[in-house]
Design a protein around this motif. Structure first.
Motif, PDB file in Angstrom:
ATOM      1  N   SER A  23       1.023  -1.171  -0.153  1.00 30.14           N
ATOM      2  CA  SER A  23       0.018  -0.195   0.079  1.00 30.14           C
ATOM      3  C   SER A  23       0.938   1.358   0.062  1.00 30.14           C
ATOM      4  N   TYR A  24       0.852   1.941  -1.153  1.00 30.01           N
ATOM      5  CA  TYR A  24       1.616   3.199  -1.362  1.00 30.01           C
ATOM      6  C   TYR A  24       1.012   4.496  -1.931  1.00 30.01           C
ATOM      7  N   ILE A  25       1.206   5.566  -1.600  1.00 30.45           N
ATOM      8  CA  ILE A  25       0.940   6.693  -2.410  1.00 30.45           C
ATOM      9  C   ILE A  25       2.219   7.300  -2.660  1.00 30.45           C
ATOM     10  N   VAL A  26       2.273   8.076  -3.824  1.00 28.91           N
ATOM     11  CA  VAL A  26       3.661   9.030  -3.897  1.00 28.91           C
ATOM     12  C   VAL A  26       2.897  10.357  -4.074  1.00 28.91           C
ATOM     13  N   VAL A  27       3.503  11.350  -3.262  1.00 27.40           N
ATOM     14  CA  VAL A  27       3.131  12.704  -3.165  1.00 27.40           C
ATOM     15  C   VAL A  27       4.235  13.591  -3.514  1.00 27.40           C
ATOM     16  N   SER A  28       3.677  14.662  -4.530  1.00 27.24           N
ATOM     17  CA  SER A  28       4.686  15.710  -4.914  1.00 27.24           C
ATOM     18  C   SER A  28       5.390  16.566  -3.646  1.00 27.24           C
ATOM     19  N   ALA A  36      -1.155   6.064  -6.609  1.00 25.75           N
ATOM     20  CA  ALA A  36      -1.671   5.333  -5.809  1.00 25.75           C
ATOM     21  C   ALA A  36      -1.430   3.562  -6.306  1.00 25.75           C
ATOM     22  N   SER A  37      -0.847   2.863  -5.306  1.00 26.26           N
ATOM     23  CA  SER A  37      -1.034   1.337  -5.626  1.00 26.26           C
ATOM     24  C   SER A  37      -2.183   0.941  -5.576  1.00 26.26           C
ATOM     25  N   ASN A  38      -2.628  -0.322  -6.186  1.00 24.84           N
ATOM     26  CA  ASN A  38      -3.734  -0.934  -6.244  1.00 24.84           C
ATOM     27  C   ASN A  38      -4.188  -1.172  -4.647  1.00 24.84           C
ATOM     28  N   ALA A  39      -3.041  -1.660  -4.026  1.00 22.70           N
ATOM     29  CA  ALA A  39      -3.213  -2.203  -2.575  1.00 22.70           C
ATOM     30  C   ALA A  39      -3.706  -0.854  -1.694  1.00 22.70           C
ATOM     31  N   TYR A  40      -3.360   0.450  -2.076  1.00 25.39           N
ATOM     32  CA  TYR A  40      -3.619   1.771  -1.385  1.00 25.39           C
ATOM     33  C   TYR A  40      -5.017   1.712  -1.463  1.00 25.39           C
ATOM     34  N   LEU A  41      -5.572   1.765  -2.772  1.00 26.31           N
ATOM     35  CA  LEU A  41      -6.888   1.826  -3.106  1.00 26.31           C
ATOM     36  C   LEU A  41      -7.696   0.894  -2.409  1.00 26.31           C
ATOM     37  N   ALA A  42      -7.423  -0.294  -2.420  1.00 23.50           N
ATOM     38  CA  ALA A  42      -8.274  -1.211  -1.811  1.00 23.50           C
ATOM     39  C   ALA A  42      -8.266  -1.001  -0.066  1.00 23.50           C
ATOM     40  N   ASP A  43      -7.190  -0.663   0.233  1.00 24.98           N
ATOM     41  CA  ASP A  43      -7.054  -0.329   1.780  1.00 24.98           C
ATOM     42  C   ASP A  43      -7.780   1.050   2.275  1.00 24.98           C
ATOM     43  N   THR A  44      -7.989   1.788   1.387  1.00 28.14           N
ATOM     44  CA  THR A  44      -8.457   2.970   1.772  1.00 28.14           C
ATOM     45  C   THR A  44     -10.186   3.239   1.079  1.00 28.14           C
ATOM     46  N   LEU A  45     -10.448   2.195   0.201  1.00 31.48           N
ATOM     47  CA  LEU A  45     -11.627   2.116  -0.274  1.00 31.48           C
ATOM     48  C   LEU A  45     -11.866   3.540  -1.310  1.00 31.48           C
ATOM     49  N   LYS A  46     -10.777   3.790  -2.020  1.00 30.44           N
ATOM     50  CA  LYS A  46     -10.775   5.000  -2.819  1.00 30.44           C
ATOM     51  C   LYS A  46     -10.569   4.700  -4.101  1.00 30.44           C
ATOM     52  N   GLN A  47     -10.872   5.592  -5.196  1.00 27.91           N
ATOM     53  CA  GLN A  47     -10.834   5.332  -6.464  1.00 27.91           C
ATOM     54  C   GLN A  47      -9.455   6.156  -7.161  1.00 27.91           C
ATOM     55  N   ARG A  48      -8.850   5.765  -7.866  1.00 27.93           N
ATOM     56  CA  ARG A  48      -7.596   6.277  -8.437  1.00 27.93           C
ATOM     57  C   ARG A  48      -8.065   7.586  -8.916  1.00 27.93           C
ATOM     58  N   ASP A  49      -8.825   7.784  -9.774  1.00 32.64           N
ATOM     59  CA  ASP A  49      -9.177   9.019 -10.443  1.00 32.64           C
ATOM     60  C   ASP A  49      -9.995  10.071  -9.327  1.00 32.64           C
TER      61      ASP A  49
END
Length: 79
Positions: A23-28, A36-49
């Motif tokens: 589970s990762y995100i990359v922030v400027s 955002a990794s797919n695992a991060y999206l699954a963990d946070t119940l968020k959508q990439r877009d």
């Protein structure tokens, strides 16, 4: 990074991050979510877009039902 987005090689690297098993995100440096990794999206119940391209604290605002949790302040301090 240009005004229109990351350079082509960086964009490819950010897309590759999507499939890592953790589970990762990359922030400027400006705290804009770049990937955002797919695992991060699954963990946070968020959508990439709904995350990529947004200011970190706009994407994850504080919870008004838990004003004493100080989640945003704690996260900001940790950065």
């Amino acid at each position: 990074m240009s005004a229109t987005g990351p350079s082509a090689p960086l964009a490819q690297q950010l897309r590759a991050l999507e499939t890592v098993p953790d589970s990762y995100i990359v922030v400027s440096p400006e705290l804009v979510i770049l990937a955002a990794s797919n695992a991060y999206l699954a963990d946070t119940l968020k959508q990439r877009d709904k995350l990529v391209g947004r200011y970190l604290f706009d994407a994850f605002p504080g919870n008004p039902d838990a004003p004493y949790a100080n989640a945003v302040r704690n996260w900001r301090n940790s950065l």
